[in-house]
Motif scaffolding. Structure first.
Motif, PDB file in Angstrom:
ATOM      1  N   TYR A 119       0.815  -1.228   0.032  1.00  0.00           N
ATOM      2  CA  TYR A 119       0.200  -0.134  -0.110  1.00  0.00           C
ATOM      3  C   TYR A 119       0.982   1.304  -0.067  1.00  0.00           C
ATOM      4  O   TYR A 119       1.555   1.385   0.857  1.00  0.00           O
ATOM      5  N   ASP A 120       0.695   2.076  -0.898  1.00  0.00           N
ATOM      6  CA  ASP A 120       1.427   3.430  -1.120  1.00  0.00           C
ATOM      7  C   ASP A 120       0.635   4.292  -0.485  1.00  0.00           C
ATOM      8  O   ASP A 120      -0.534   4.628  -1.088  1.00  0.00           O
ATOM      9  N   SER A 121       1.097   4.963   0.590  1.00  0.00           N
ATOM     10  CA  SER A 121       0.315   5.873   1.239  1.00  0.00           C
ATOM     11  C   SER A 121       0.289   7.414   0.626  1.00  0.00           C
ATOM     12  O   SER A 121      -0.781   8.236   0.716  1.00  0.00           O
ATOM     13  N   GLU A 122       0.977   7.551  -0.296  1.00  0.00           N
ATOM     14  CA  GLU A 122       1.078   8.836  -1.016  1.00  0.00           C
ATOM     15  C   GLU A 122       0.139   8.675  -2.236  1.00  0.00           C
ATOM     16  O   GLU A 122      -0.648   9.939  -2.153  1.00  0.00           O
ATOM     17  N   THR A 123      -0.072   7.641  -2.898  1.00  0.00           N
ATOM     18  CA  THR A 123      -0.882   7.758  -3.761  1.00  0.00           C
ATOM     19  C   THR A 123      -2.177   7.145  -3.469  1.00  0.00           C
ATOM     20  O   THR A 123      -3.413   6.890  -4.332  1.00  0.00           O
ATOM     21  N   LEU A 124      -2.182   6.759  -2.078  1.00  0.00           N
ATOM     22  CA  LEU A 124      -3.563   5.888  -1.571  1.00  0.00           C
ATOM     23  C   LEU A 124      -4.025   4.943  -2.630  1.00  0.00           C
ATOM     24  O   LEU A 124      -5.075   4.768  -2.733  1.00  0.00           O
ATOM     25  N   SER A 125      -3.032   3.825  -3.027  1.00  0.00           N
ATOM     26  CA  SER A 125      -3.150   2.919  -3.816  1.00  0.00           C
ATOM     27  C   SER A 125      -2.343   1.785  -3.639  1.00  0.00           C
ATOM     28  O   SER A 125      -1.329   2.126  -2.988  1.00  0.00           O
ATOM     29  N   TYR A 126      -2.648   0.598  -3.980  1.00  0.00           N
ATOM     30  CA  TYR A 126      -1.976  -0.623  -3.822  1.00  0.00           C
ATOM     31  C   TYR A 126      -1.018  -0.576  -5.185  1.00  0.00           C
ATOM     32  O   TYR A 126      -1.484  -0.504  -6.410  1.00  0.00           O
ATOM     33  N   ARG A 127       0.346  -1.121  -4.731  1.00  0.00           N
ATOM     34  CA  ARG A 127       1.323  -1.224  -5.956  1.00  0.00           C
ATOM     35  C   ARG A 127       2.061  -2.535  -5.819  1.00  0.00           C
ATOM     36  O   ARG A 127       2.111  -3.155  -4.699  1.00  0.00           O
TER      37      ARG A 127
END
Length: 325
Positions: free
Chosen positions: A8-16
């Protein structure tokens, strides 16, 4: 198909998606291979250094080797026992049986002879335990040969035993002249000084000093084969064939009382002491032949001497002195 992992990428608020590096994959694989090799090596070291870890096949081989060793030890014990038994029989044969019947002992070299010539045990060489196998085979072969020799000897003794009565009557077993005080023993069998040359010479008989005309007795039953003066050195002499390959000879006589072909018995007067032939004084020269060979007459006086007298006679016969012929 390998699992795809995400974070989970907290900056883009999405899963990478997690991307795995190729070098890391290779490292993990190499680490796995090295770990396997180290594990195998450690297991091998443990296996080699712990003897109790044996495979079923190894255990079977070990039991077989232990059984073979046990059988070999038992065979060695039986061989040793049989060798000792045969040795005792051989000693009794030479020192009792053959002596009693007047037969010559079996030569030691014949009893213990080996096998010469080609290598009889070549086919047993080249194996891990060849030395043990070859040595055991040699002992068995030697024992077998000794048994054959001893068996033939006992057959001869058995034949002599069947003829015991006749044998005991014919063997020359008394002194050929009256010698109760044992003072007539002048010279014995063996190396002595020659009265003519003074050199050492082997004396093949026994000399009894006595006055001319002293009676001479047949030492055993037999047939007179010679009564003449036609043998060099003996002068007038008599020979008696006792059978069983025994012959007695009486030399330097002054006269005969028997002739060729006469049958005589032990104790019969056959002639008289003299000094004919190669002689320096009146005496009787006495010899015994067995199988054509001259042997020591002193071993054949058991018919007329006690054990004490026999011992005295042995002492006198062993004196290294000058013969009378």
């Amino acid at each position: 198909m390998s699992k795809v992992k995400y974070y989970y990428d907290s900056e883009t608020l999405s899963y990478r998606r997690i991307e795995q590096k190729k070098g890391r994959k290779f490292g993990i694989a190499a680490l796995a291979v090295v770990s396997s090799l180290l594990s195998g090596f450690l297991l091998l070291l443990i296996y080699l250094n712990i003897p109790q870890l044996e495979t079923p096949k190894e255990k079977a081989y070990k039991r077989e080797l232990e059984n073979m060793q046990l059988q070999f030890d038992l065979m060695n014990q039986r061989l040793k026992r049989d060798e000792n038994i045969l040795k005792e029989i051989a000693e009794r044969d030479d020192n009792i049986y053959r002596l009693y019947f007047g037969a010559n002992p079996i030569p030691e070299e014949l009893r213990k002879a080996g096998f010469g010539g080609v290598n009889r045990y070549k086919n047993l060489e080249g194996f891990d335990n060849s030395d043990i196998i070859v040595e055991s085979s040699k002992r068995i072969d030697k024992l077998t040969k000794q048994i054959v020799v001893q068996s033939k000897s006992l057959d001869e003794i058995a034949k002599l035993a069947e003829q015991k009565e006749e044998l005991l009557a014919t063997i020359p077993a008394i002194q050929p002249i009256q010698n109760s005080d044992l003072k007539r023993m002048a010279s014995g069998y063996g190396w002595r000084s020659d009265p003519f040359t003074k050199a050492r010479k082997f004396h093949y008989g026994m000399d009894f000093s006595a006055a001319t005309g002293t009676p001479i007795y047949a030492s055993g039953n037999g047939v007179v084969t010679r009564a003449d003066a036609n043998s060099s050195g003996y002068g007038k002499h008599i020979r008696i064939d006792h059978g069983f390959n025994y012959v007695s000879l009486y030399a330097h006589l002054s006269n005969y009382k028997v002739k060729k072909g006469d049958k005589v018995k032990r104790g019969d007067v056959i002639g008289y002491v003299g000094s004919t032939g190669r002689s320096v004084a009146p005496h009787l020269h006495y010899e015994i032949f067995k199988d054509g060979e001259r042997i020591n007459p002193r071993n054949f006086y058991y018919g007329s001497l006690t054990s004490e007298e026999f011992n005295e006679m042995l002492k006198a016969s062993n004196l290294v002195n000058e013969t009378l012929d």
